[in-house]
Design a protein around this motif. Sequence first.
Motif, PDB file in Angstrom:
ATOM      1  N   LYS A   1       0.798  -1.224   0.000  1.00  0.00           N
ATOM      2  CA  LYS A   1       0.000   0.000   0.000  1.00  0.00           C
ATOM      3  C   LYS A   1       0.832   1.276   0.000  1.00  0.00           C
ATOM      4  N   GLY A   2       2.149   1.122  -0.111  1.00  0.00           N
ATOM      5  CA  GLY A   2       3.000   2.317  -0.183  1.00  0.00           C
ATOM      6  C   GLY A   2       2.784   3.084  -1.473  1.00  0.00           C
TER       7      GLY A   2
ATOM      8  N   LYS B   1       0.689   5.026  -3.912  1.00  0.00           N
ATOM      9  CA  LYS B   1      -0.553   5.785  -3.694  1.00  0.00           C
ATOM     10  C   LYS B   1      -1.285   6.043  -5.008  1.00  0.00           C
TER      11      LYS B   1
ATOM     12  N   ILE C   1       7.829   1.256  -3.712  1.00  0.00           N
ATOM     13  CA  ILE C   1       8.496   1.959  -2.617  1.00  0.00           C
ATOM     14  C   ILE C   1       8.953   0.981  -1.538  1.00  0.00           C
ATOM     15  N   GLU C   2       8.183  -0.095  -1.334  1.00  0.00           N
ATOM     16  CA  GLU C   2       8.544  -1.062  -0.289  1.00  0.00           C
ATOM     17  C   GLU C   2       9.819  -1.824  -0.645  1.00  0.00           C
TER      18      GLU C   2
ATOM     19  N   VAL D   1       8.588   8.134   3.901  1.00  0.00           N
ATOM     20  CA  VAL D   1       9.663   7.990   2.920  1.00  0.00           C
ATOM     21  C   VAL D   1       9.844   6.522   2.524  1.00  0.00           C
ATOM     22  N   GLU D   2       9.496   5.619   3.435  1.00  0.00           N
ATOM     23  CA  GLU D   2       9.672   4.193   3.149  1.00  0.00           C
ATOM     24  C   GLU D   2       8.363   3.512   2.733  1.00  0.00           C
ATOM     25  N   GLY D   3       7.304   4.286   2.593  1.00  0.00           N
ATOM     26  CA  GLY D   3       6.048   3.723   2.093  1.00  0.00           C
ATOM     27  C   GLY D   3       5.265   2.946   3.133  1.00  0.00           C
ATOM     28  N   ARG D   4       5.540   3.171   4.412  1.00  0.00           N
ATOM     29  CA  ARG D   4       4.853   2.415   5.461  1.00  0.00           C
ATOM     30  C   ARG D   4       3.835   3.240   6.238  1.00  0.00           C
ATOM     31  N   TYR D   5       3.777   4.527   5.970  1.00  0.00           N
ATOM     32  CA  TYR D   5       2.838   5.392   6.695  1.00  0.00           C
ATOM     33  C   TYR D   5       1.419   5.027   6.254  1.00  0.00           C
TER      34      TYR D   5
ATOM     35  N   ASP E   1      -5.408   3.243   3.088  1.00  0.00           N
ATOM     36  CA  ASP E   1      -4.649   1.986   3.148  1.00  0.00           C
ATOM     37  C   ASP E   1      -5.205   1.011   4.187  1.00  0.00           C
TER      38      ASP E   1
END
Lengths: 152, 707
Positions: free
Chosen positions: A32-33, A35, A73-74, B163-167, B172
Amino acid sequence: MLSLRVNGEEVQISTDPDTPLAYVLRDILKLKGTKIGCGLEQCGACTVLADGEAVQSCATPVAVFEGRDITTIEGLAASAEGRRVQQAFTKARAAQCGYCTAGLVVKVTALAQAGVPADRDRLKDALTGHLCRCGSHPRVLQAAEDVLERKA
Amino acid sequence: MSLENYPLVRDWLHVKNGRLHLRTGKVDLGQRISTALMCIAAQELALPFDTIDIDPVRTDDSPDEGITSGSNSIEQSGAAQRLACATARQWAMTAAADALGVEVEALSLEDGQISHRGTNDRCDLLDLLVALPADLPVDAQAPAWVLNGPIPDAMPRGLRDMVEGRYVYVHDLERPGMLHARIVCPPKTDAKLAKLDPTVVTRLEEKGVHVIRDGAFLAIAGPQEWQVVRAASSLAAACVWDLGPELATGDIFQAMADRDAQRFSVVDGKPDPDAPLPPTLDAPAYTETFERPYTLHGALGPSAALATFSGGQLEILTHSQGIYFLRDSIADSLGMAPKDVVLEHVPGSGCYGHNAADDAAFEAALVAVALPETPILLKYTRSDEHGREPVGTAMAVRLEARLSAEGHIDAVWMEARGDTHRGRPRAGANRAGPARLAANAARDCDVPRFVPEPNMNRHAGLHRNLDPIYTFADKRMVKALVPDLPLRPSALRCLGAPANVLAIESMMDEQAVAADDDPIAFRIRHLSDPRDIAVLEKLRDVLALAGPCDGPDASGRGIAYAQYKNAMTRVGVAVDLSVTEVGAVALHHVHLVADAGRIVDADGLLAQLEGGVLQGASWALHERVTWGPQGRESLDWESYPVLRFDNVPTFDIHLIDAGHAPSVGAGEASPSPTVAAIANGIFAASGLRLRRMPFDADAVMQAALQA
């Protein structure tokens, strides 16, 4: 069944082949990183790497990506450039709400991997397909320059 | 306000599992209020930053601090948090003194440890705070601890994860059994559904998606997101809409000027219904009108919400700025008790005011109520967001000025005209809460039509920054509310300030030019407050160091000054720009000086100022909502252009550290003077004076043709 290679792993996916890649990544693979900002390839939030090239994933069908090496991104931290870009964004504090950030981190990684020089005007043009509404732009440019300068 | 309703230290903080948890009713929209609150706690309690958390903001738990808006969070939640932490510190020092059998004066506090100086005796602050009495009131006189101490350099909360796509954004979220949902967005909010092909509905339901209908409100829910997106398109194609009366088109500013308005005299920044309307000036030396069109909030991520209706209780996870008012408005709409509706704020895309977040939350709830025991994640599409979100109010500001024999401006008359900026769902006459939720215009329900009331607060709505900060001897100001213009308006970052500051600062610039005076010296001559003057003097020094504006031909430097609401952060800004042969404005450098009082989080302050400049620049150069008789036409980023990376200037920002003065909000301080500085820069570069936003290439070329 579709075969995809995502973040270094082979995955088999059962879906309508017209499904845009971003929906497969998020809804099926739970990555889900990436968007979705517009679904129209107008804002850059959904940018991923396909064979190292930064591409938008929100509208192009997943079938188009069969056989290509997808990095989201992950998966970025698996490469030295990806890690350096993430560190540079963190150092420059280059995010406000952060919704555009993943797409920008992926895009700047592609620029670093392609060896683009740290020239501000060229960088601005290269990032102009990415929208940010909070105004994190100057910090994103700073982060990108930091990475590209050290590369040179 | 925050402390009056929540007077106990425990209302604002508690210790759990060895960590300090802060409680606040203000939500983080990317403006870093949570980081700023953590800075305040870290400073007042001398705690390491990584021992502090912020509790989720929930209507059934957190202090109700109203709406997160108006740059008020630092002054409201921040001030409350500072006093609560200072009270907790005093209590813990006394408790430590008792435990160690010494006087408080013999103790020092550092890095979360209270030590008896000169010995190895110590207590852990957080251990002590576990026993904080539940009824300990916040001491409103508790002294701030480290006045003028070092400003903590705080890593923004959530940055690494972003920045690492985990937020995790609301978009989500995952829940067992969750369904994705989309609305079918009608061309106009008040459109009625004249016909819906039932065979399409049957076909969709046979494919396993739910079709939810309440009057003209239509939504789709299903297990796979893309399937739901496609189904919503199919359903939209099967709808025949009765669009009702056409939207008025043509020149919105002419429509505004032609209409009757509710007019009020504005005295010292506040509308006074009893004061007579001030007369216009006799033979003014200057009369001009400045105009700002409807604009979008234009969040990068379309609005979304997760709602679950279970056992008669509704829980909604939303990125709304006003969860308490929204809870009441949703409860009222559904005939539920407010206690049975719980809203929790979760991160969304930056919103910049009242965007579609509240509508999406209500619409997720409507689907959830139709499908009980099922979590519903409803998202808008890009065209839903552009087409349905409340817009920033279009405004016209007329300004007359008179000069003394010495060339001093001694009188102004101003009128700020437009629709309301106050469209948020919140309690009021005629069920104003439900009336301001878009879906209620479509549902089968008897919610009355929304009729705006004039906002009579100081520096609110249309009259935000209408009162010039300058020492004009005779100031005559009028607020003119014109309701029922074509589009649904509401609060957008800065409210009326950009149009009002554009008018005042353009006039100041024109008068300085007419007097052949330096724009900064001219402004200083019309100011008396030392902090206003200090900002402009600093800007003058910064510009002297930077040297004259350089750049291609037709380049120029525009100056502007404003203090947000005449009470918050002061900003002096200079924009160096050039005007190309085709009329496009290229931004080169921004020099900015700001005074936000005591600085809480310097980097967060800089980020807000930078972001504000760029949003202001986007409004100044690009943004305008377009519509036709049957609805909005700017439905994506092509038809609604915004500022992009290719026109981002360099920044040179200087903060004045007014450590003695209270901290004030900064989130809306820089956009308005930036808009004015760009207008003034265009004049400096090209000799063209633009007074209608946006100053895009078409507007510049048209001005050139008329010059």
